[in-house]
Design an enzyme around this catalytic site. Sequence first.
Site, short mmCIF file in Angstrom:
data_model
loop_
_atom_site.label_atom_id
_atom_site.label_comp_id
_atom_site.label_asym_id
_atom_site.label_seq_id
_atom_site.Cartn_x
_atom_site.Cartn_y
_atom_site.Cartn_z
N ALA A 95 58.68 43.50 72.61
CA ALA A 95 59.28 43.58 73.93
C ALA A 95 60.27 44.73 74.08
O ALA A 95 60.64 45.10 75.19
CB ALA A 95 59.99 42.26 74.25
N LYS A 96 60.74 45.26 72.94
CA LYS A 96 61.68 46.38 72.91
C LYS A 96 62.85 46.15 73.87
O LYS A 96 63.23 47.01 74.65
CB LYS A 96 60.96 47.69 73.22
CG LYS A 96 59.86 48.01 72.21
CD LYS A 96 59.15 49.31 72.54
CE LYS A 96 58.08 49.61 71.51
NZ LYS A 96 56.92 48.69 71.58
N ARG A 97 63.46 44.98 73.76
CA ARG A 97 64.60 44.64 74.59
C ARG A 97 65.88 45.24 74.00
O ARG A 97 65.88 45.81 72.92
CB ARG A 97 64.72 43.13 74.72
CG ARG A 97 63.56 42.46 75.46
CD ARG A 97 63.41 42.98 76.88
NE ARG A 97 62.61 42.10 77.72
CZ ARG A 97 61.33 42.27 78.02
NH1 ARG A 97 60.69 43.31 77.54
NH2 ARG A 97 60.70 41.42 78.80
#
Length: 271
Positions: A95-97
């Site tokens: 998700a590369k949050r």
Amino acid sequence: MNTNQLISEIQKKKSFLCIGLDVDLDKIPKHLLKEEDPIFAFNKAIIDATYHLCVSYKPNTAFYEAYGLKGWKALEKTINYLNENHPDIFTIADAKRGDIGNTSTMYAKAFFEDLAFDSVTVAPYMGKDSVEPFLAFEDKHTILLALTSNQGAFDFQTKTVDGKELYKQVLETSKTWKNSRNLMYVVGATKAEYLADIRNIIPDSFLLVPGVGAQGGNLQEVCKYGMADNVGLLINSSRGIIYASNGEDFAQVAAEKAKELQQEMQLILSQ
């Protein structure tokens, strides 16, 4: 899932393969478009054909968010199917949050509590108060972007600041964060020549390594420089496996491609 359980699974299956479930409705076999939920139907078929060959699955959330509520429901059904039928599989929400304070806490709850993923990818640019809320979850893993496989990685990640490349500073600084034992790191397979230096900084941490296959990364090179005593690698392949065929035999062909990588991994592990 804790790290010891992941290592045990690697040893049992003689594999450190992670399969990316990046579902594009323009690329999946056309006959699946007749299904009520074609995304989940595709994922279920891939999982059923390959679960014995891999230790991890990694859905990239963008490929689900792009289809709105239906896509998010398909993601939820996919992770539920994995957790119910293959609880020994390590799951990664790609998700590369990354945001500060309560926002990161809410992201962490979304992926760790609501969807019950084992791990999530996180961008480190905003620093420790954007990452530590993820690290607070017991037996969950935060996979920090360190040195990525894309060409744009050279824009910032390898730039030297005060005599040291930025990605090395990220690695060293992250080790000082609270609950840093829950950290893993993303290192692209196309950056294999950097792995020796990376292992000097984080000798035992698990690395998620995308880029083998369609992006041109070399498995042998990655293992030569990046393998740790505990293996410490999750090698991801997405397009090279799941889109190896767009016919009705897609799942069977995906299993054949996954088997090729698993057998190569088994040979490496036996050396």
